[in-house]
Design a protein around this motif. Structure first.
Motif, PDB file in Angstrom:
ATOM      1  N   LEU A   2      30.337  -4.547 -39.328  1.00 19.04           N
ATOM      2  CA  LEU A   2      29.031  -4.878 -38.756  1.00 19.04           C
ATOM      3  C   LEU A   2      28.197  -5.689 -39.739  1.00 19.04           C
ATOM      4  CD1 LEU A   2      27.994  -1.476 -37.160  1.00 19.04           C
ATOM      5  CD2 LEU A   2      28.756  -3.509 -35.972  1.00 19.04           C
ATOM      6  N   GLY A   3      28.643  -5.765 -40.980  1.00 15.86           N
ATOM      7  CA  GLY A   3      27.896  -6.503 -41.989  1.00 15.86           C
ATOM      8  C   GLY A   3      26.939  -5.636 -42.774  1.00 15.86           C
ATOM      9  N   ALA A   4      27.080  -4.323 -42.698  1.00 14.11           N
ATOM     10  CA  ALA A   4      26.179  -3.439 -43.429  1.00 14.11           C
ATOM     11  C   ALA A   4      26.353  -3.637 -44.925  1.00 14.11           C
ATOM     12  CB  ALA A   4      26.460  -1.979 -43.055  1.00 14.11           C
ATOM     13  N   SER A   5      25.246  -3.628 -45.642  1.00 18.28           N
ATOM     14  CA  SER A   5      25.320  -3.817 -47.091  1.00 18.28           C
ATOM     15  C   SER A   5      25.879  -2.562 -47.734  1.00 18.28           C
ATOM     16  CB  SER A   5      23.933  -4.106 -47.645  1.00 18.28           C
ATOM     17  OG  SER A   5      23.091  -2.998 -47.415  1.00 18.28           O
ATOM     18  N   THR A   6      26.380  -2.730 -48.955  1.00 16.73           N
ATOM     19  CA  THR A   6      26.965  -1.590 -49.668  1.00 16.73           C
ATOM     20  C   THR A   6      25.946  -0.475 -49.841  1.00 16.73           C
ATOM     21  OG1 THR A   6      28.334  -3.163 -50.830  1.00 16.73           O
ATOM     22  CG2 THR A   6      28.214  -0.962 -51.747  1.00 16.73           C
ATOM     23  N   GLY A   7      24.716  -0.865 -50.181  1.00 17.30           N
ATOM     24  CA  GLY A   7      23.676   0.128 -50.369  1.00 17.30           C
ATOM     25  C   GLY A   7      23.451   0.940 -49.099  1.00 17.30           C
ATOM     26  N   ARG A   8      23.443   0.240 -47.968  1.00 18.12           N
ATOM     27  CA  ARG A   8      23.222   0.905 -46.696  1.00 18.12           C
ATOM     28  C   ARG A   8      24.364   1.883 -46.396  1.00 18.12           C
ATOM     29  NH1 ARG A   8      20.134   0.608 -42.424  1.00 18.12           N
ATOM     30  NH2 ARG A   8      21.073   1.674 -40.666  1.00 18.12           N
ATOM     31  N   ILE A   9      25.598   1.436 -46.653  1.00 14.79           N
ATOM     32  CA  ILE A   9      26.743   2.304 -46.391  1.00 14.79           C
ATOM     33  C   ILE A   9      26.655   3.548 -47.259  1.00 14.79           C
ATOM     34  CG2 ILE A   9      29.249   2.501 -46.636  1.00 14.79           C
ATOM     35  CD1 ILE A   9      29.472  -0.402 -45.797  1.00 14.79           C
ATOM     36  N   LEU A  10      26.375   3.349 -48.549  1.00 15.66           N
ATOM     37  CA  LEU A  10      26.331   4.500 -49.456  1.00 15.66           C
ATOM     38  C   LEU A  10      25.204   5.449 -49.066  1.00 15.66           C
ATOM     39  CD1 LEU A  10      26.944   2.859 -52.952  1.00 15.66           C
ATOM     40  CD2 LEU A  10      28.511   4.265 -51.620  1.00 15.66           C
ATOM     41  N   TRP A  11      24.027   4.898 -48.785  1.00 19.88           N
ATOM     42  CA  TRP A  11      22.855   5.730 -48.577  1.00 19.88           C
ATOM     43  C   TRP A  11      22.844   6.372 -47.184  1.00 19.88           C
ATOM     44  CZ3 TRP A  11      19.597   7.867 -51.782  1.00 19.88           C
ATOM     45  CH2 TRP A  11      18.404   8.394 -51.303  1.00 19.88           C
ATOM     46  N   HIS A  12      23.169   5.593 -46.180  1.00 20.86           N
ATOM     47  CA  HIS A  12      23.035   6.098 -44.807  1.00 20.86           C
ATOM     48  C   HIS A  12      24.310   6.716 -44.253  1.00 20.86           C
ATOM     49  CE1 HIS A  12      19.009   4.663 -43.742  1.00 20.86           C
ATOM     50  NE2 HIS A  12      19.273   3.674 -44.580  1.00 20.86           N
ATOM     51  N   HIS A  13      25.463   6.300 -44.766  1.00 21.58           N
ATOM     52  CA  HIS A  13      26.695   6.741 -44.108  1.00 21.58           C
ATOM     53  C   HIS A  13      27.602   7.591 -44.982  1.00 21.58           C
ATOM     54  CE1 HIS A  13      25.790   4.416 -40.585  1.00 21.58           C
ATOM     55  NE2 HIS A  13      25.472   3.412 -41.370  1.00 21.58           N
ATOM     56  N   ILE A  14      27.439   7.525 -46.298  1.00 19.36           N
ATOM     57  CA  ILE A  14      28.286   8.392 -47.128  1.00 19.36           C
ATOM     58  C   ILE A  14      27.481   9.567 -47.663  1.00 19.36           C
ATOM     59  CG2 ILE A  14      29.617   8.513 -49.274  1.00 19.36           C
ATOM     60  CD1 ILE A  14      30.845   5.913 -48.606  1.00 19.36           C
ATOM     61  N   LEU A  15      26.299   9.289 -48.204  1.00 19.93           N
ATOM     62  CA  LEU A  15      25.506  10.363 -48.794  1.00 19.93           C
ATOM     63  C   LEU A  15      25.237  11.532 -47.826  1.00 19.93           C
ATOM     64  CD1 LEU A  15      24.505  10.827 -51.603  1.00 19.93           C
ATOM     65  CD2 LEU A  15      22.277   9.942 -50.932  1.00 19.93           C
ATOM     66  N   PRO A  16      24.859  11.275 -46.573  1.00 18.57           N
ATOM     67  CA  PRO A  16      24.623  12.417 -45.675  1.00 18.57           C
ATOM     68  C   PRO A  16      25.841  13.326 -45.531  1.00 18.57           C
ATOM     69  CG  PRO A  16      23.778  10.418 -44.691  1.00 18.57           C
ATOM     70  CD  PRO A  16      24.531   9.997 -45.915  1.00 18.57           C
ATOM     71  N   HIS A  17      27.036  12.757 -45.620  1.00 16.22           N
ATOM     72  CA  HIS A  17      28.232  13.575 -45.488  1.00 16.22           C
ATOM     73  C   HIS A  17      28.501  14.396 -46.741  1.00 16.22           C
ATOM     74  CE1 HIS A  17      29.748  11.832 -41.712  1.00 16.22           C
ATOM     75  NE2 HIS A  17      28.981  10.832 -42.092  1.00 16.22           N
ATOM     76  N   LEU A  18      27.886  13.973 -47.854  1.00 20.72           N
ATOM     77  CA  LEU A  18      28.104  14.698 -49.102  1.00 20.72           C
ATOM     78  C   LEU A  18      27.115  15.849 -49.257  1.00 20.72           C
ATOM     79  CD1 LEU A  18      28.635  11.654 -51.475  1.00 20.72           C
ATOM     80  CD2 LEU A  18      30.380  13.134 -50.523  1.00 20.72           C
TER      81      LEU A  18
ATOM     82  N   ALA B 239      36.606   8.645 -34.930  1.00 16.72           N
ATOM     83  CA  ALA B 239      36.631   8.323 -36.357  1.00 16.72           C
ATOM     84  C   ALA B 239      35.763   7.116 -36.673  1.00 16.72           C
ATOM     85  CB  ALA B 239      38.068   8.064 -36.809  1.00 16.72           C
ATOM     86  N   ALA B 240      35.532   6.263 -35.676  1.00 14.44           N
ATOM     87  CA  ALA B 240      34.809   5.017 -35.947  1.00 14.44           C
ATOM     88  C   ALA B 240      33.299   5.187 -35.820  1.00 14.44           C
ATOM     89  CB  ALA B 240      35.288   3.918 -35.007  1.00 14.44           C
ATOM     90  N   LEU B 241      32.848   6.357 -35.393  1.00 18.33           N
ATOM     91  CA  LEU B 241      31.411   6.597 -35.262  1.00 18.33           C
ATOM     92  C   LEU B 241      30.989   7.620 -36.299  1.00 18.33           C
ATOM     93  CD1 LEU B 241      31.227   6.927 -31.367  1.00 18.33           C
ATOM     94  CD2 LEU B 241      30.410   5.015 -32.731  1.00 18.33           C
ATOM     95  N   ASP B 242      29.963   7.302 -37.058  1.00 20.81           N
ATOM     96  CA  ASP B 242      29.468   8.236 -38.061  1.00 20.81           C
ATOM     97  C   ASP B 242      28.980   9.500 -37.350  1.00 20.81           C
ATOM     98  OD1 ASP B 242      28.118   9.621 -39.997  1.00 20.81           O
ATOM     99  OD2 ASP B 242      27.200   7.863 -40.903  1.00 20.81           O
ATOM    100  N   PRO B 243      29.647  10.644 -37.585  1.00 21.05           N
ATOM    101  CA  PRO B 243      29.311  11.843 -36.809  1.00 21.05           C
ATOM    102  C   PRO B 243      27.918  12.378 -37.075  1.00 21.05           C
ATOM    103  CG  PRO B 243      30.902  12.351 -38.534  1.00 21.05           C
ATOM    104  CD  PRO B 243      30.758  10.864 -38.505  1.00 21.05           C
ATOM    105  N   ARG B 244      27.266  11.912 -38.147  1.00 27.60           N
ATOM    106  CA  ARG B 244      25.947  12.445 -38.461  1.00 27.60           C
ATOM    107  C   ARG B 244      24.817  11.584 -37.906  1.00 27.60           C
ATOM    108  NH1 ARG B 244      24.540  15.996 -42.655  1.00 27.60           N
ATOM    109  NH2 ARG B 244      26.262  17.367 -43.125  1.00 27.60           N
ATOM    110  N   MET B 245      25.159  10.572 -37.133  1.00 30.94           N
ATOM    111  CA  MET B 245      24.098   9.717 -36.606  1.00 30.94           C
ATOM    112  C   MET B 245      24.002   9.829 -35.097  1.00 30.94           C
ATOM    113  SD  MET B 245      24.170   6.266 -38.859  1.00 30.94           S
ATOM    114  CE  MET B 245      22.831   5.477 -38.002  1.00 30.94           C
TER     115      MET B 245
END
Lengths: 293, 587
Positions: free
Chosen positions: A190-206, B386-392
């Protein structure tokens, strides 16, 4: 063309849902009490924590068990244990919350960056982490504490600097596996920046892992501080901390058990309270757990 | 247990039922009380019969198999009825007696052969262990029987296989080992739960042939659990169709396909993609994506210094063009490099060669240009969960592309998400839910909505309907077609399923070992396949018609050659020759 949409339906905010959990509320109450006691220490206690009282010892010079005058008894030097526990709460909170929080922050940042970027960034960060792990933490802490002038804040920094490695390891492993998941690839397309991926999509899972390590870390760091104090490189006497009260008195465990039991119970209570809150927080913040109790 | 003699193929008793399921009800215990997963199911299985249990996910077909095997998960139990194996009521047996029967008289093979084999034991050791668990024999004799079993499933070099580990075998070989293990003890009943779903179509063909041979030679009764009506038509004598835990129809295979009685069966059969759909003119718009000699190679490091010693030639000098408004399908079996091409186009893997999207080549772009390019090319993945972030929240997921590219404010993005939701057939008031609150098909619709948020010119659909049930699959394909008409978007449709490709594609390219071996319009490739590999792929597709007689095809042995080459060497580039009107075939 646009479609009218209702405002987002937010059934109950996370705070309200947290408040529905009895155990979490209990934990919050305990934390609030300890915090309140630490802040209001001068008004709560009858004697100064460093004051060595003649009345505080028996005629034989032994510490006094809990009584009406000294509700938690006195220690070997005739100081009021209640005062020391209340003032010690300040030290222990700073160590358990600030030092532990700082070490979580470092560990999460290192693990996250190393796990997501791999390559040379990951290699450098993780080899450094391994190096820190291979070093005996206590030895390192003693070295650091010996170099700097011992003070409460220096001790907190030292603890943060030796304690982040386990967190980093765990976060690294989890980030590496998250980074290969499809939804991260989807975000990249989708073109998401690295910062966005780390902050919005990886950190919440951690978050669940961070919370678990954070609550576990409270008792570890409080005890590490006690160890350092015992070795003379931690909080300097006569300033009290829950850990150094235990260490000062452990040899008299047989004759004056309250001197070890009471500060020990205080550490357990605080760690347990953070644990309860952390557990509930993890569930409340996880949207996939919604409606599953 | 050896007292019960193994069945012999020499004395078949045609009408003897080996397995009887009577009023079987299986329930799961939840917080809200017991919830039935299988309701009041009754059937009998005759000796040497192949009974198919067909149905979509959640129909209870796998739970039925596990109930028969006595392998139900802890919170699931048989609450009514029972299962009889011959004279034994096996659903009432204590675990230690059931364990003795399992493998010996009733065996099961699973969908995923890799997870069913122990990765740290050799194939031989596992077979020997299975045999010795049920029969008193020496290790050497058990090994001989194991070897015999591997020969029976026609595994190449059986002696060598005994000392290999699961990861050294291909998927098809692993499934053969599972079948060998299941059949080493000559059970009366074999339950095969989606045995070929995880396999490529040509490998599926071989495994199905093998199962049929074994059933014929050994007289084993087979319960075949599958969602694939093509497999049912080719394999089964009798079919049970299940829906929501209950049997909706039971009939002989030919009868069921000729005259389906229940409305659900009719719907299921009509949703099955069939080969031979009417031709439509290929669109002739502007070129949206142009690939010239694109290669993707992955380095394999070896030796003490970790130098690159070998390269995986995942994609080797592939050229293709995708035009506006058309559906270009890439077909091939796993590992042929079709998904790698998709990843190269969206920039997830580095490539050499030239990829042009619109007017601009990917390699000439800086990071801002690449970000801008993302607006033109979007991707829909295989597994929507798997392609959708489950927390959003799904609304945030769908409008996220707009946020990333700085389009509109929060209110506009929300309205756009709602609009996209209605466009893909979901309700706009669902946008505040989370992905786990949707079904598989709905989730794929959400992924499609997200892919369309930026109005791209090209949408890459990487096996996007493979994980869906057939009826859901048909609806998603309809949706893709409708959206194509409306938005004029081009699709790069990647699939291993020839029937699906034949239904949706305008043009097709067949890939083998990282190269295109044949390409042309759908009609050219499907009605006049020229390359032997294309012919084999098309011939291997199971046909959902029990009256269809399969022409004998030579069975292939041996493995697919490896795409791994030492550094400096590579595969020979195939040259495509035009045999008329853009139908290119490798010679």
């Amino acid at each position: 063309m646009s479609v009218a949409v209702a405002e987002p339906i937010r059934p109950a905010g996370p705070i309200r849902r947290l408040m529905r959990r009895k155990l979490a509320v209990l934990g919050l109450v305990v934390i609030a009490l300890v915090l309140g006691a630490a802040l209001a220490a001068p008004w709560l206690v009858a004697y100064a924590p460093e004051e060595q009282m003649f009345d505080g010892l028996t005629l034989e010079g032994a510490p006094m068990p809990p009584s009406a005058a000294f509700i938690f008894g006195t220690d070997l030097l005739g100081r009021d244990l209640f005062s020391r526990i209340v003032y010690g709460a300040r030290t222990s909170l700073i160590i358990g919350v600030v030092a532990n929080g700082l070490s979580l922050l470092i560990g999460t940042a290192v693990g996250l960056l190393a796990g997501y970027f791999k390559g040379w960034i990951g290699a450098v960060l993780m080899r450094f982490t391994d190096l820190m792990m291979a070093f005996p933490a206590l030895l390192l802490a003693i070295c650091l504490a010996a170099i700097f002038q011992p003070s409460l804040w220096i001790v907190a920094m030292v603890i943060a600097l030796v304690n982040w490695v386990q967190t980093a390891r765990v976060i690294y492993t989890e980030t590496s596996s998250l980074a290969t998941r499809d939804f991260i690839a989807a975000e990249r397309t989708l073109g998401a920046s690295t910062g966005r991926i780390l902050w919005h999509h990886i950190l919440p899972h951690l978050l669940p892992t961070i919370i678990v390590w954070g609550t576990l870390g409270i008792s570890t760091t409080v005890l590490l501080e006690a160890t350092l104090s015992f070795l003379g490189v931690g909080v300097q006497p006569p300033m009290p901390s829950w850990g150094n009260i235990i260490f000062e008195n452990q040899t008299y465990f047989q004759s004056a058990p309250w001197l070890v039991f009471i500060p020990g119970a205080a550490i357990i209570l605080l760690a347990l309270a953070f644990n309860l809150v952390g557990d509930a927080l993890r569930d409340v913040l996880d949207p996939t757990q919604r409606g599953r109790g | 247990m050896t007292a019960i003699s193994p069945i012999s193929g020499a004395t078949p008793a045609p009408d003897l039922s080996v397995l009887t399921v009577q009023n079987l009800t299986v329930s799961v215990t939840t917080e809200m009380g017991a919830k039935p997963l299988v309701r009041d199911l009754s059937f009998t299985l005759k000796r040497g019969e192949v009974l198919a249990i067909a149905g979509e996910s959640g129909s209870g077909k796998s739970i039925t198999a596990l109930a028969i095997m006595g392998l139900l998960p802890p919170n699931v139990a048989i609450t009514d009825g029972g299962v009889r194996l011959g004279e034994i009521a096996i659903s009432k047996l204590p675990e230690h007696q059931m364990r003795a029967l399992r493998g010996d008289r009733i065996a099961m093979i699973f969908q995923e052969p890799m997870t069913s084999l122990n990765p740290v034991m050799t194939i031989g050791a596992q077979l020997v262990e299975a045999i010795r668990a049920h029969t008193v024999t020496s290790r050497a004799q058990a090994r001989l029987r194991a070897l015999e079993a591997l020969r029976a499933v026609r595994l190449s070099q059986p002696e060598r296989r005994l000392d290999q580990f699961a990861h050294e075998l291909s998927g098809g070989m692993r499934q053969r080992v599972m079948i060998a293990m299941a059949l080493a003890l000559r059970p009366q009943v074999l339950i095969a739960d989606e045995p070929t779903t995880a396999l490529d179509v040509t490998v599926q063909r071989e495994v199905l042939d093998l199962l049929r041979d074994l059933q014929r030679d050994l007289g084993t009764a087979i319960i075949l659990i599958t969602h694939d009506m093509g497999v049912v038509a080719e394999m089964a004598d009798r079919v049970i169709v299940m829906q929501n835990g209950a049997m909706v129809e039971q009939a002989a295979t030919r009868t069921l396909f000729a005259q389906p009685q229940a409305p659900y069966t009719q719907a299921l059969l009509s949703a099955v993609p069939r080969m031979g759909s009417p031709a439509r003119p290929a669109p002739d718009g502007a070129i949206v994506a142009d690939l010239t000699d694109v290669s993707v190679r992955f380095a394999m490091r070896g030796g003490v210094l970790g130098r690159v010693s070998h390269q995986v030639h995942a994609v080797e000098q592939v050229s293709l063009q995708i035009r506006k408004g058309e559906t270009f399908a890439l077909v091939g079996e796993s590992g042929c490099g079709k998904s790698t091409i998709a990843k190269a186009i969206v920039g997830l893997v580095p490539h050499s060669g030239r990829i042009t999207i619109g007017e601009r080549a990917l390699s000439d772009l800086d990071s801002a240009g690449r970000k801008d390019l993302r607006r033109q090319v979007q991707m829909v993945f295989q597994d929507p969960m798997a392609a959708l972030d489950p927390r959003m929240r799904v609304g945030d997921l769908v409008s996220e592309p707009l946020l990333i590219h700085g389009i509109g404010d929060a209110a506009l993005r929300r309205a756009k998400a709602a609009e996209l939701f209605t466009r893909v057939g979901l309700s706009a008031d669902q946008i505040d839910r989370y992905p786990h609150e949707f079904s598989g098909g709905q989730r794929q619709r959400i992924c499609i909505a997200r892919a369309l948020a930026l109005n791209p010119q090209l949408v890459i659909a990487d096996e996007s309907v493979s994980a869906l049930d057939v009826s859901v699959q048909a609806r998603v394909l309809d949706l893709l077609r409708a959206l194509q008409r409306e938005f004029g978007v081009a699709y790069l449709f990647i699939s291993h399923d020839m029937a699906v490709v034949e239904n949706i594609a305008d043009r097709v390219a067949v890939m083998y070992l990282g190269q295109i071996v044949e390409t042309g319009t759908r009609a050219q490739v499907f009605t006049n396949p020229q390359h032997p590999y294309t012919q084999r792929l098309i011939a291997a597709v199971p046909i959902p018609d029990p009256t269809h007689i399969r022409p004998p095809v030579a069975r292939l042995s041996g493995d697919v050659p490896s795409p791994v080459h030492p550094l400096g060497q590579g595969p020979l580039k195939l040259h495509l020759t035009d045999i008329g009107q853009g139908h290119l075939v490798a010679r």
